[in-house]
Design a protein around this motif. Structure first.
Motif, PDB file in Angstrom:
ATOM      1  N   PRO A  59      15.069 -14.420 -46.018  1.00 48.09           N
ATOM      2  CA  PRO A  59      14.599 -14.153 -44.697  1.00 48.09           C
ATOM      3  C   PRO A  59      13.244 -13.369 -45.054  1.00 48.09           C
ATOM      4  N   ASN A  60      12.393 -13.478 -44.455  1.00 49.75           N
ATOM      5  CA  ASN A  60      11.075 -12.668 -44.623  1.00 49.75           C
ATOM      6  C   ASN A  60      11.394 -11.156 -44.066  1.00 49.75           C
ATOM      7  N   ALA A  61      10.178 -10.302 -44.399  1.00 47.66           N
ATOM      8  CA  ALA A  61      10.409  -8.845 -44.088  1.00 47.66           C
ATOM      9  C   ALA A  61      10.795  -8.580 -42.516  1.00 47.66           C
ATOM     10  N   ASP A  62      10.093  -9.162 -41.616  1.00 44.90           N
ATOM     11  CA  ASP A  62      10.359  -9.013 -40.125  1.00 44.90           C
ATOM     12  C   ASP A  62      11.777  -9.644 -39.908  1.00 44.90           C
ATOM     13  N   GLU A  63      12.390 -10.752 -40.204  1.00 46.59           N
ATOM     14  CA  GLU A  63      13.534 -10.920 -40.190  1.00 46.59           C
ATOM     15  C   GLU A  63      14.712 -10.005 -40.646  1.00 46.59           C
ATOM     16  N   ILE A  83      18.571  -5.835 -40.126  1.00 44.38           N
ATOM     17  CA  ILE A  83      19.226  -4.496 -40.532  1.00 44.38           C
ATOM     18  C   ILE A  83      19.252  -3.638 -39.256  1.00 44.38           C
ATOM     19  N   SER A  84      18.308  -3.612 -38.341  1.00 47.03           N
ATOM     20  CA  SER A  84      18.093  -2.756 -37.259  1.00 47.03           C
ATOM     21  C   SER A  84      19.454  -2.733 -36.321  1.00 47.03           C
ATOM     22  N   ALA A  85      20.325  -3.904 -36.357  1.00 51.86           N
ATOM     23  CA  ALA A  85      21.220  -4.115 -35.553  1.00 51.86           C
ATOM     24  C   ALA A  85      22.561  -3.494 -36.033  1.00 51.86           C
ATOM     25  N   TRP A  86      22.609  -3.136 -37.547  1.00 52.50           N
ATOM     26  CA  TRP A  86      23.689  -2.722 -38.064  1.00 52.50           C
ATOM     27  C   TRP A  86      24.312  -0.948 -37.570  1.00 52.50           C
ATOM     28  N   PRO A  87      25.533  -1.106 -37.166  1.00 49.21           N
ATOM     29  CA  PRO A  87      25.789   0.192 -36.522  1.00 49.21           C
ATOM     30  C   PRO A  87      25.452   1.634 -37.274  1.00 49.21           C
ATOM     31  N   ASP A  88      25.669   1.425 -38.788  1.00 50.77           N
ATOM     32  CA  ASP A  88      25.184   2.679 -39.427  1.00 50.77           C
ATOM     33  C   ASP A  88      23.905   2.895 -39.561  1.00 50.77           C
ATOM     34  N   GLY A 134      15.583  -1.869 -51.562  1.00 47.49           N
ATOM     35  CA  GLY A 134      14.823  -2.834 -50.668  1.00 47.49           C
ATOM     36  C   GLY A 134      15.881  -3.608 -49.800  1.00 47.49           C
ATOM     37  N   MET A 135      15.426  -4.018 -48.741  1.00 50.07           N
ATOM     38  CA  MET A 135      15.927  -4.609 -47.848  1.00 50.07           C
ATOM     39  C   MET A 135      16.993  -6.053 -48.221  1.00 50.07           C
ATOM     40  N   LEU A 136      16.414  -6.740 -49.181  1.00 51.71           N
ATOM     41  CA  LEU A 136      17.208  -8.023 -49.495  1.00 51.71           C
ATOM     42  C   LEU A 136      18.304  -7.664 -50.504  1.00 51.71           C
ATOM     43  N   GLN A 137      18.239  -6.664 -51.229  1.00 51.90           N
ATOM     44  CA  GLN A 137      18.958  -6.309 -52.089  1.00 51.90           C
ATOM     45  C   GLN A 137      20.352  -5.648 -51.165  1.00 51.90           C
ATOM     46  N   VAL A 138      20.137  -5.056 -50.259  1.00 53.49           N
ATOM     47  CA  VAL A 138      21.148  -4.379 -49.414  1.00 53.49           C
ATOM     48  C   VAL A 138      21.682  -5.288 -48.640  1.00 53.49           C
ATOM     49  N   MET A 139      20.916  -6.221 -48.069  1.00 51.49           N
ATOM     50  CA  MET A 139      21.385  -7.572 -47.255  1.00 51.49           C
ATOM     51  C   MET A 139      22.386  -8.313 -48.100  1.00 51.49           C
ATOM     52  N   TRP A 140      22.095  -8.417 -49.320  1.00 53.31           N
ATOM     53  CA  TRP A 140      22.720  -9.297 -50.315  1.00 53.31           C
ATOM     54  C   TRP A 140      24.168  -8.663 -50.569  1.00 53.31           C
TER      55      TRP A 140
END
Length: 286
Positions: free
Chosen positions: A131-135, A140-145, A111-117
């Motif tokens: 952060p909520n889902a949209d945030e 994440i969409s700005a990460w180079p990979d 999930g997104m939160l775990q990856v960001m953590w």
């Protein structure tokens, strides 16, 4: 890596050069934001009977048919129809399994939160403020990979030795080499053709997507649509070079969005051309 990277415990964060898995694959590293989740599924001691789904029914019937070649069971129809046939042949239509009381995290997406953590994009001192889902998607969409990540279609193209190039959404007139025009002509012919039964549907579909000298998608038509798509591409390029993206103001953007917010088909935006080619095809067959 995020600004809170060093605040995340070493055992929970990723470093530059590490390969970050998007699936939980370590029983010693449970989800950060879900408490009490076991590593493995917890099952009840009692077995329960569950209906087989259609795929399982077809698989069981195929096994039966391989042994009983003189008394085969048809695999056509709905799941209920398949069950009736299997019952009439005294075959089981259920499977026994232990009920899952609690789903484990191993093998499940992070999930997104775990990856960001793990990358340090969530403040450990923020408590329940996350952060909520949209945030999350925006970050994440700005990460180079992530920006350079291939999707499934691009990966399939690599396997086939071809390059997949995406055209802008809602502008199907410039897709490929006129593929939307070909698809529109096939759809018109299909809809105006003789009615067919469900069992003959695939045969009828194949009839109207065939390409050959005497088929509806013959060489002349395909080349004509390809040339038309190229003219559109040249027109778009000319407008971009003359006015650029900044030439559009807010009102223009909103107007275009309203016009193109739904999926379009060549039959809709170039009906006369499609109808003309369809009538030419009918004339040749008479």
């Amino acid at each position: 890596l995020g600004e809170y990277h060093l605040n995340v415990p070493r055992s929970e964060r990723v470093e530059i050069g590490d390969v970050q898995s998007f699936v939980f694959n370590d029983a010693g590293r449970p989800p950060k934001f879900k408490d009490g989740v076991p590593a493995y599924d917890l099952h009840a001691d009692v077995m329960e009977e569950n209906k087989m789904n259609k795929g399982e029914l077809i698989k069981a019937i195929n096994i039966y048919n391989n042994v009983h070649s003189q008394n085969k069971i048809s695999t056509n129809g709905s799941a209920d129809e398949l069950r009736e046939r299997m019952v009439s042949h005294k075959l089981p239509t259920t499977r026994s399994s232990k009920k899952v009381l609690k789903v484990g995290f191993l093998g499940k997406p992070k999930g997104m939160l775990q990856v960001m953590w793990e990358r340090g994009f969530i403040n450990p001192e923020a408590g329940s403020e996350r952060p909520n889902a949209d945030e999350c998607r925006k970050i994440i969409s700005a990460w180079p990979d992530f920006m350079s990540e291939n999707n499934e279609l691009e990966d399939l193209g690599v396997q086939l030795g071809v390059t997949v190039i995406f055209t802008p959404k809602a502008h199907c007139e410039i897709a490929g080499r006129g593929i939307e025009y070909c698809w529109g002509l096939s759809k018109m012919a299909f809809r105006r053709g003789a009615k067919t039964k469900k069992k003959d549907l695939k045969v009828k579909v194949r009839l109207y997507i065939k390409s050959g000298p005497d088929d509806i998608l013959n060489f002349r038509v395909v080349r004509k649509f390809a040339a038309l798509a190229r003219r559109y591409k040249l027109a778009y390029r000319k407008l971009h070079e003359e006015k650029g993206d900044e030439a559009l103001n807010y009102a223009d953007i909103e107007k275009v969005c309203k016009e193109f917010k739904t999926k379009r088909c060549a039959v809709d935006f170039d009906y006369k051309l499609i109808k003309k080619e369809f009538e030419a095809y009918l004339a040749l067959r008479q």
